[in-house]
Scaffold this motif. Structure first.
Motif, PDB file in Angstrom:
ATOM      1  N   PHE A   1      -4.703  -3.330   1.319  1.00 35.96           N
ATOM      2  CA  PHE A   1      -5.715  -2.272   1.267  1.00 35.96           C
ATOM      3  C   PHE A   1      -6.953  -2.592   2.107  1.00 35.96           C
ATOM      4  O   PHE A   1      -8.047  -2.170   1.791  1.00 35.96           O
TER       5      PHE A   1
ATOM      6  N   TYR B   1     -11.018   5.785   3.586  1.00 39.04           N
ATOM      7  CA  TYR B   1     -10.384   4.485   3.802  1.00 39.04           C
ATOM      8  C   TYR B   1     -10.809   3.502   2.708  1.00 39.04           C
ATOM      9  O   TYR B   1     -11.968   3.507   2.276  1.00 39.04           O
TER      10      TYR B   1
ATOM     11  N   GLU C   1       0.817  -1.212   0.000  1.00 36.88           N
ATOM     12  CA  GLU C   1       0.000   0.000   0.000  1.00 36.88           C
ATOM     13  C   GLU C   1       0.856   1.270   0.000  1.00 36.88           C
ATOM     14  O   GLU C   1       0.638   2.177  -0.807  1.00 36.88           O
TER      15      GLU C   1
ATOM     16  N   TYR D   1      -7.342   0.729   4.895  1.00 36.50           N
ATOM     17  CA  TYR D   1      -6.128   1.521   4.664  1.00 36.50           C
ATOM     18  C   TYR D   1      -6.504   2.972   4.371  1.00 36.50           C
ATOM     19  O   TYR D   1      -7.359   3.232   3.510  1.00 36.50           O
TER      20      TYR D   1
END
Length: 319
Positions: A92, A82, A40, A95
């Motif tokens: 993810f 998010y 990420e 995240y």
């Protein structure tokens, strides 16, 4: 000087970023395919580098930007920025993608589901011009949708509205979706299901006219191969196209019953399968809807083209 919009279309195979005028025209763009192995934070840094290079190479400064919009291939908690989950990239889960990217810039960043971004692009610059309400359905590696009501994206309480790819259309299906459920529209009809469908047709005794080697790797089956088969008169490819189109027709019928929209736009890579695919979708929809259609409903192909996701992500700043 008018501010320039920046859009990022983050996909499972392709990452594109571009600078876009408020009228939807592209100033400059960059497309890469080597981001998938990154984690990420690595992807955030890569996006930052791409945008920085785009700004510089087009003779602009960060202060020339209105902001940055990002389209993400999965569930997004819109209000918090998010990512919840995705089937197309590793990681993810919960995240903070919006704020992680915003930390590298001094302009606003918006994060949304990629289908929402594409829907807004169609509303502003494509087949949805002149409409207040529409549904955009993208049929590609995965399947998703964007819902526009009264010229605004409808996101639901969390931000995940429009995930029609995960509606169940065949609970007895042989195909399991990447979400783990059996019979999702996505599991039955998206690009990721083509290899399994092709293999099953062959194992069930259908003969393909495509010149495939005996040790053919079925994971190589994709929309391009199916289109090649269609053009060559391959019965396996034609049957797969009909099967997948029928499921999309069922999905559109469900959308029609839930929203009764005046316009449904179909986009995504599998729409390149052409007239047989599109006409079969319409045929299946009308077979199910029959005289329940009172006012006319338009079901059309996307007009925004290959850069729909990029332009739509940028256009999120105009919402």
């Amino acid at each position: 000087m008018e501010k320039i919009l920046c859009g990022v279309d983050l996909g499972g195979t392709k990452l594109s970023a571009g600078l876009v005028h408020p009228d939807g025209s592209i100033v400059g763009k960059s497309v890469v395919y080597d981001h998938v192995a990154l984690d990420e934070d690595g992807i955030v840094n890569y996006i930052t580098l791409i945008i920085t290079n785009l700004i510089s190479s087009n003779g602009l400064k960060e202060t020339d930007l209105e902001g940055i919009g990002v389209g993400f291939p999965g569930h997004v908690r819109y209000r918090d920025g998010y990512t919840i989950t995705t089937s197309n990239l590793k990681g993810f889960k919960n995240y903070p993608l919006r704020d992680m990217l915003a930390g590298n810039f001094r302009v606003p960043v918006r994060l949304d589901n990629d289908a929402n971004a594409q829907a807004f692009c169609e509303l502003k610059f494509g087949a949805g011009r002149g409409y207040d309400d529409l549904i955009f359905l993208t049929v590609s590696s995965g399947i998703g949708a964007g819902i526009v009501l009264n010229r605004k994206i409808y996101r639901g309480m969390t931000g995940t509205a429009g995930e029609f790819g995960h509606t169940i259309v065949d609970p007895d299906s042989d195909f399991i979706c990447t979400c783990g459920n059996r019979g999702c529209l996505m599991g039955c009809a998206c690009g990721l299901t083509l290899p399994a469908r092709f293999r099953k047709k062959i194992e069930d005794g259908m003969q393909t006219s495509l010149p495939l080697p005996e040790d053919f790797d079925y994971s190589r089956v994709d929309g391009k191969l199916i289109l090649q088969g269609l053009e060559a008169g391959d019965p396996v490819s034609a049957e797969i196209v009909r099967n997948c189109a029928d499921y999309i027709g069922i999905g559109i019928y469900n959308i029609f019953q839930v929203f009764n929209p005046p316009l449904i736009i179909l986009g995504g890579g599998l729409m390149n399968l052409g007239d047989l695919y599109f006409s079969r979708i319409l045929e299946k929809f009308h077979e199910l809807a029959r005289d329940m259609i009172y006012d006319p409903i338009a079901i059309v192909r996307s007009e925004a083209g290959a850069d729909t996701g990029l332009i739509g992500a940028a256009a999120l700043l105009l919402e």
